[in-house]
Design a protein around this motif. Structure first.
Motif, short mmCIF file in Angstrom:
data_model
loop_
_atom_site.label_atom_id
_atom_site.label_comp_id
_atom_site.label_asym_id
_atom_site.label_seq_id
_atom_site.Cartn_x
_atom_site.Cartn_y
_atom_site.Cartn_z
N ALA A 1 0.79 -1.11 -0.01
CA ALA A 1 -0.13 0.11 0.07
C ALA A 1 0.86 0.97 0.09
O ALA A 1 0.26 2.24 -0.01
CB ALA A 1 -1.07 0.14 1.37
N GLY A 2 2.19 1.32 0.05
CA GLY A 2 3.02 2.15 0.05
C GLY A 2 3.49 2.58 1.43
O GLY A 2 4.44 3.60 1.43
N ALA A 3 3.17 2.06 2.55
CA ALA A 3 3.61 2.49 3.98
C ALA A 3 4.81 1.64 4.41
O ALA A 3 4.77 0.62 5.08
CB ALA A 3 2.50 2.34 5.09
N VAL A 4 5.86 1.86 3.67
CA VAL A 4 7.00 1.06 3.64
C VAL A 4 7.83 1.25 5.26
O VAL A 4 8.39 0.24 5.55
CB VAL A 4 8.18 1.48 2.62
CG1 VAL A 4 9.58 0.70 2.63
CG2 VAL A 4 7.54 1.20 1.16
N THR A 5 7.69 2.22 5.73
CA THR A 5 8.37 2.57 6.99
C THR A 5 7.70 2.36 8.25
O THR A 5 7.87 2.72 9.20
CB THR A 5 8.63 4.10 6.99
OG1 THR A 5 7.48 4.84 6.83
CG2 THR A 5 9.75 4.27 5.97
N THR A 6 6.52 1.42 8.00
CA THR A 6 5.85 1.05 9.14
C THR A 6 6.68 0.31 10.27
O THR A 6 7.17 -0.76 9.84
CB THR A 6 4.54 0.31 8.66
OG1 THR A 6 3.88 0.96 7.95
CG2 THR A 6 3.68 -0.05 10.03
N PRO A 7 6.76 0.60 11.40
CA PRO A 7 7.47 -0.18 12.47
C PRO A 7 7.06 -1.46 12.83
O PRO A 7 5.74 -1.35 12.74
CB PRO A 7 7.70 0.69 13.54
CG PRO A 7 6.96 2.22 13.20
CD PRO A 7 6.28 1.93 12.04
N VAL A 8 7.66 -2.52 12.73
CA VAL A 8 7.06 -3.70 12.93
C VAL A 8 6.56 -3.97 14.53
O VAL A 8 5.78 -4.63 14.91
CB VAL A 8 8.46 -4.98 12.82
CG1 VAL A 8 7.84 -6.27 13.28
CG2 VAL A 8 8.48 -4.87 11.29
N THR A 9 7.46 -2.99 15.53
CA THR A 9 7.11 -3.15 16.75
C THR A 9 5.60 -2.51 16.91
O THR A 9 4.91 -2.93 17.73
CB THR A 9 7.97 -2.42 17.68
OG1 THR A 9 8.05 -1.10 17.25
CG2 THR A 9 9.26 -2.93 17.76
#
Length: 95
Positions: free
Chosen positions: A13-21
């Motif tokens: 969707a384009g949210a590449v920098t979403t933190p896994v935590t």
């Protein structure tokens, strides 16, 4: 598995920098309240099916707390949205 699927969906969707935590916290809060419910049931029921006003009051309080946690998590979900668009995803195909 649930976190990996959510990360893949957010990546496409384009949210590449979403933190896994943040994803783990968003998707895992329900297990915390479920574990508390089991502990209260075992302690107050002494190994049998729990009953009584105290257990039902604690169960209701846990359900309300779980709902509040969900509301707060969904309110903070906006920072996982893509800020630039999908330019960062289209660059991966140039490799």
């Amino acid at each position: 598995v649930e976190t990996t699927v959510a990360k893949a969906v957010l990546f496409t969707a384009g949210a590449v920098t979403t933190p896994v935590t943040d994803l783990v916290a968003l998707l895992g809060y329900k297990y915390f309240y479920m574990a508390l419910q089991l502990v209260f049931g075992l302690l107050l029921g002494h190994g049998h099916r729990p009953s009584g006003v105290i257990y039902h009051a604690l169960a209701l309080a846990l359900q309300v707390a779980c709902g509040v946690a969900l509301w707060q998590a969904l309110r903070r979900l906006a920072r996982m949205q893509p800020t630039v668009g999908q330019e960062c995803v289209s660059d991966i195909h140039k490799l």
